[in-house]
Design a protein around this motif. Structure first.
Motif, PDB file in Angstrom:
ATOM      1  N   UNK A   1     -31.696 -15.264   6.498  1.00 63.42           N
ATOM      2  CA  UNK A   1     -32.212 -14.441   7.590  1.00 63.42           C
ATOM      3  C   UNK A   1     -32.445 -15.264   8.853  1.00 63.42           C
ATOM      4  N   UNK A   2     -32.805 -16.542   8.673  1.00 64.10           N
ATOM      5  CA  UNK A   2     -33.023 -17.423   9.817  1.00 64.10           C
ATOM      6  C   UNK A   2     -31.715 -17.930  10.417  1.00 64.10           C
ATOM      7  N   UNK A   3     -30.640 -17.839   9.655  1.00 64.57           N
ATOM      8  CA  UNK A   3     -29.374 -18.444  10.083  1.00 64.57           C
ATOM      9  C   UNK A   3     -28.877 -17.859  11.399  1.00 64.57           C
ATOM     10  N   UNK A   4     -28.941 -16.529  11.547  1.00 63.74           N
ATOM     11  CA  UNK A   4     -28.428 -15.906  12.770  1.00 63.74           C
ATOM     12  C   UNK A   4     -29.218 -16.368  13.985  1.00 63.74           C
ATOM     13  N   UNK A   5     -30.542 -16.388  13.883  1.00 56.86           N
ATOM     14  CA  UNK A   5     -31.364 -16.820  15.017  1.00 56.86           C
ATOM     15  C   UNK A   5     -31.162 -18.297  15.319  1.00 56.86           C
TER      16      UNK A   5
ATOM     17  N   UNK B   1     -22.937  -7.828   9.213  1.00 53.35           N
ATOM     18  CA  UNK B   1     -22.469  -7.310   7.926  1.00 53.35           C
ATOM     19  C   UNK B   1     -22.661  -8.333   6.816  1.00 53.35           C
ATOM     20  N   UNK B   2     -22.305  -9.594   7.096  1.00 51.38           N
ATOM     21  CA  UNK B   2     -22.507 -10.656   6.102  1.00 51.38           C
ATOM     22  C   UNK B   2     -23.999 -10.848   5.834  1.00 51.38           C
TER      23      UNK B   2
ATOM     24  N   UNK C   1     -27.331 -23.506   5.353  1.00 52.29           N
ATOM     25  CA  UNK C   1     -26.023 -24.162   5.263  1.00 52.29           C
ATOM     26  C   UNK C   1     -24.928 -23.179   4.892  1.00 52.29           C
ATOM     27  N   UNK C   2     -25.231 -22.284   3.958  1.00 51.54           N
ATOM     28  CA  UNK C   2     -24.185 -21.411   3.436  1.00 51.54           C
ATOM     29  C   UNK C   2     -23.799 -20.325   4.434  1.00 51.54           C
ATOM     30  N   UNK C   3     -24.793 -19.681   5.032  1.00 53.46           N
ATOM     31  CA  UNK C   3     -24.494 -18.578   5.945  1.00 53.46           C
ATOM     32  C   UNK C   3     -23.925 -19.102   7.267  1.00 53.46           C
ATOM     33  N   UNK C   4     -24.569 -20.106   7.862  1.00 51.01           N
ATOM     34  CA  UNK C   4     -24.064 -20.656   9.127  1.00 51.01           C
ATOM     35  C   UNK C   4     -22.710 -21.329   8.921  1.00 51.01           C
ATOM     36  N   UNK C   5     -22.570 -22.057   7.823  1.00 51.73           N
ATOM     37  CA  UNK C   5     -21.278 -22.662   7.523  1.00 51.73           C
ATOM     38  C   UNK C   5     -20.208 -21.625   7.277  1.00 51.73           C
TER      39      UNK C   5
END
Length: 433
Positions: A107-111, A376-377, A159-163
């Motif tokens: 959830x923090x990855x997008x921000x 969506x992801x 790491x997983x979402x941003x990557x």
């Protein structure tokens, strides 16, 4: 020969030889064109090679965040449980905490990506995982251990979402190899699984059953060169938008979302308790290492095994096929005893379970516009995270209730088959309702 004056004022001499209109181009022009084509080809191959290096570098992030910081817990769990007097529910709760941290990190990855850039978010998550591994080496009380597992999950989610966002963008530059490139990124945890499978059983065997703290410290040290290897992708530090201009229609994933949640609950139960099953079945430290390394090697091989499925199958079919393969792998040790079924289980399960994650990304790329991918992801990640949170604690309670591991592992396999059936109902926006 008398000169003839042309319309532009230039003089030209008449020639007795007629002008040939089918002459070949002068050699210098031919060489020039050939040189230009060769230069373009070299640049194309160089760019593609660069993108492969970037994807391989990005794959080191989930190798740390998931392959080591999350899944290596299964290797130290039997010794921690015996030393600290945990029930199976206590042991499952630790991975539930980790899954909660993963959801937070996702959830923090997008921000984080919108403010600092996606690559910086990946690096921050990797070093948070390394810090969490060190904390696990220094504490014995459940509270700080849970905090450490929460931090490891948060870093893993980052790491997983941003990557993954970066990997999708690189894959878009190579449409003919996009499925393979995505598969390569999602095979990254296999490297972490392989390395931890080599290191942890050997440390526990040589140093004794209460040396789990040493194993955590070794995993932290092992992760440092992988974190440094991320620098090869530093040129991809894009700053993403935290909010899509138009939110995606989530009802277009009506069946995929619950299917992904059920998959998350099923696969994580296997990855939490399977080493304890191997140990209870009489597996030596060497066999435990072989079993875990087989999972890691199979995960690394998955892009070559399943790229065609990701590219060819539409709707929820790729997800369903790969989840079905994962379910078969999870069920094999319960259907037959002995070394061959265990190693076959590791190979089958390991080859498919992260390709399922890749199939969800492929679904999003087919059905949503690029500016909607992150949202969506993100929604898929929320459902996946909820499943991961519920899976370990639920199967831990089942194990305690039945006083063995078979009940929890049967639950794991059954959940995976349910996820497969749910995915079969999912349709692409352009092909179904």
């Amino acid at each position: 020969m008398a000169p003839h004056l042309l319309g532009n004022g230039r003089a030209e001499f008449a020639s007795a030889t007629p002008l040939r209109t089918n002459c070949v181009p002068p050699p210098i022009d031919h060489l020039s064109n050939r040189h230009g084509i060769m230069t373009m080809a070299v640049r194309f191959h160089s760019a593609r090679r660069h993108d492969l290096i970037v994807i391989a570098s990005l794959a080191l992030a989930p190798a740390i965040g998931l392959g080591i910081a999350r899944f290596a817990y299964a290797l130290v769990l039997p010794d921690m449980r015996a030393d600290l007097g945990w029930t199976y529910a206590d042991a499952g709760w630790m991975n539930t905490t980790n899954a909660a941290g993963y959801l937070l990190g996702a959830l923090l990855a997008a921000r984080s990506s919108a403010r600092f850039g996606a690559f910086r978010a990946v690096v921050a998550g990797a070093w948070a995982c390394i810090l969490a591994l060190l904390l696990c080496a220094f504490f014995r009380h459940p509270l700080p251990l849970n905090v450490a597992r929460l931090l490891a999950g948060t870093g893993g989610g980052l790491t997983f979402v941003s990557g993954g966002v970066l990997a999708v963008r690189v894959a878009q530059r190579n449409p003919e190899r996009s499925a393979f490139m995505l598969g390569l990124f999602y095979a990254g945890p296999g490297l972490g699984i392989l390395l931890s499978g080599i290191a942890v059983p050997a440390i526990l065997y040589r140093s004794g059953p209460e040396s789990w703290a040493t194993a955590w410290a070794a995993l932290a040290i092992l992760s440092v060169p992988l974190a440094i290897g991320l620098l090869a992708a530093r040129g991809e530090n894009i700053v993403t938008s935290s909010v899509a201009r138009e939110q995606p229609r989530y009802k277009s994933m009506l069946w995929l979302l619950p299917g992904y949640a059920v998959f998350g609950a099923g696969y994580i139960a296997y990855m939490t308790f399977m080493i304890a099953w191997v140990q209870n079945s009489g597996g030596s430290a060497g066999f435990q290492a072989l079993f875990w390394c087989t999972i890691g090697l199979a995960t690394i091989a998955s892009p070559w095994l399943y790229a065609a499925i990701l590219k060819r199958f539409r709707h929820g079919n790729a997800f369903a096929i790969l989840t079905g393969i994962t379910a078969i792998g999870a069920a094999l040790p319960l259907l037959s005893e002995g070394v061959p079924p265990l190693l076959t289980s590791a190979a089958v399960f390991g080859s498919a379970f992260f390709s399922v994650v890749a199939s969800t990304t492929a679904f999003v790329r087919r059905n949503y516009r690029p500016e909607q991918w992150a949202a969506a992801i993100g929604m898929l990640t929320i459902f996946f995270g909820i499943g991961q949170m519920l899976g370990p604690i639920a199967t831990g309670f089942i194990n305690d209730l039945m006083e063995n591991l078979a009940g929890g592992l049967w639950t794991s396999a059954l959940l995976l088959f349910v996820a497969m059936l749910l995915a079969k109902l999912q349709r692409d926006q352009s092909f179904g309702p």
